[in-house]
Design a protein around this motif. Sequence first.
Motif, mmCIF file in Angstrom:
data_model
loop_
_atom_site.group_PDB
_atom_site.id
_atom_site.type_symbol
_atom_site.label_atom_id
_atom_site.label_comp_id
_atom_site.label_asym_id
_atom_site.label_seq_id
_atom_site.Cartn_x
_atom_site.Cartn_y
_atom_site.Cartn_z
ATOM 1 N N ALA A 1 0.844 -1.205 0.000
ATOM 2 C CA ALA A 1 0.000 0.000 0.000
ATOM 3 C C ALA A 1 0.875 1.249 0.000
ATOM 4 N N ALA A 2 1.907 1.248 0.825
ATOM 5 C CA ALA A 2 2.784 2.416 0.905
ATOM 6 C C ALA A 2 3.447 2.664 -0.449
ATOM 7 N N ALA B 1 2.326 1.646 -3.436
ATOM 8 C CA ALA B 1 1.311 2.031 -4.417
ATOM 9 C C ALA B 1 0.938 3.499 -4.240
ATOM 10 N N HIS B 2 0.786 3.914 -2.990
ATOM 11 C CA HIS B 2 0.419 5.307 -2.733
ATOM 12 C C HIS B 2 1.531 6.248 -3.191
ATOM 13 N N LYS C 1 1.340 6.594 -6.874
ATOM 14 C CA LYS C 1 0.213 7.447 -7.285
ATOM 15 C C LYS C 1 0.538 8.919 -7.079
#
Lengths: 331, 243
Positions: free
Chosen positions: A311-312, A314-315, A318
């Motif tokens: 998640a880290a 991917a964020h 983004k």
Amino acid sequence: MYSQGLNQSDPSSAHTSPEAARFQARIDAEDKIEPNDWMPEAYRRTLIRQISQHAHSEIVGMLPEGNWITRAPSLRRKAALLAKVQDEGGHGLYLYAAAETLGASREELVDQLLAGKAKYSSIFNYPTLTWADIGAIGWLVDGAAIMNQIPLCRCSFGPYARAMIRVCKEESFHQRQGYEIMLTLCRGTPAQKAMAQDALDRWWWPCLMMFGPPDSASQHSDTSMQWKIKRFTNDGLRQKFIDATVPQGLHLGLAFPDPDMRQNAATGHWEHGAIDWDEFKRVVAGGGFCAAERLEARRKAHDAGAWVRDAAAAHAAKRAARQAANPRIAA
Amino acid sequence: MTTTITVAATPLARLALARADDALILGHRLSEWCGHAPILEEDLSLANIALDLIGQARSLYTLAGAVTGHTEDQLAYLRDERQFSNLLLVEQPNGDFALTIARLFLYSAYIDPYWRALGATDSALSDIAAKAEKESGYHLRHSAEWLIRLGDGTEESHRRAQSALDRLFPFTAEMFDPLPDDVAIDPADWTAEVDTILTHATLTRPSPAWQHNGGRAGRHTEHLGHLLAEMQHLQRTHPGATW
């Protein structure tokens, strides 16, 4: 905390090139070797192995002590223990960073640990059964670690030596804290004193083993000594530890679990009985009492955290894409 | 020999104990992560936050103890479950990392402005509040940043973060239940702060059909008893011993 990796330097260190001669001359002159300097591959490999084992030991070492954070018997002890275990994590981070200067990534090193391919200090494969074990670990395990690590502050590899200076300051605080726990227990109720004695009985011999096999059986010290990664022999450090620790134990009013221990009147040294090297070999080979659960705990944390790390990443991707699309916004 | 204590609840003691219990129980929960976090940096951060909270609890227990005649350890280790007055929110088990972060965020978004408001009064707790505010500001930032990463991360992290919020929201209204002689935080301000972060995180603020309370009166979820049994066992097993 610990550096049993000291006993496993790479023996393939034959080097005759001019660079190698210059390298050795710098070491002989007590120069520090820095990450971008030329170094023999065997020196690099030895250090990566030693520093990463040291880092793994810090991380795995969080588990036996962490076992008592939620059960610490007073708020002061709880805060001190939590801060201590946090320090160990910080040492791990610091050491992984030192290993990274040699070209080994943290991910790669952690994968080796989780795959069971990398070693960590044998001491963490013993269980913490009572609160007194937290005292004994600080007093004895950290005490032994300091004996090993003070010489590493002068290690020829700069980043490792500098990391050790900071680590040693914290370890020395931990050692005093551990001794203070033991002192409080020994001045407490009979049950508390018995708890302290029991902890000493269980931790004493494994702590002596932390210094590694006897010099007569240690094969690889020579190269490490020549490279000034290691400066004292296993037996020499073990003796220093015993000489420093026995008077402390006697001051506590505790008995050492070694009927053969006596002070040599001529040398002043405390001499110990026979160490059970079979036990040491078994633990180092992976047969330690808690070995399976320590690795299991690390794997579980790693696996359960995979989605968080994803998640880290991917964020971050983004955000970077948003910023690239419109440099004027703060993503 | 003291085994279990009862506390005469003056308004000041009640206030200090409620805030101390919140900080201790949440600090204890966060300390359970130490050595088991998703990345080493979070092992350090969560331990750090736990240390701040335990430190706040110690100051508050010491203050309460000066009123009730107890030590910080007697208040932490010798009261029974029904005497603990912490919020139900903070005693909720850690769950996954999303739940831990969401719990810390929802609490911090309340307690950070609370400490700031209290620090500006001449309450007996003002000094503690002024120090705690510096810490809670960091806790809020840290948890909000993670909530944004999780919400705006992968599909899985988004799902987990949303489900953590859904699970915890019914415990949030209790934060606004008044305590004696206390400063009040406007729920609308809290909601606005939460909404700002949730928007960045692409998460939705749940609107639960009902809210639970009872923590301030010692009516807890089943989880607190287990936490206390573990935390208090040495003090209970060796009454009167010094550690």
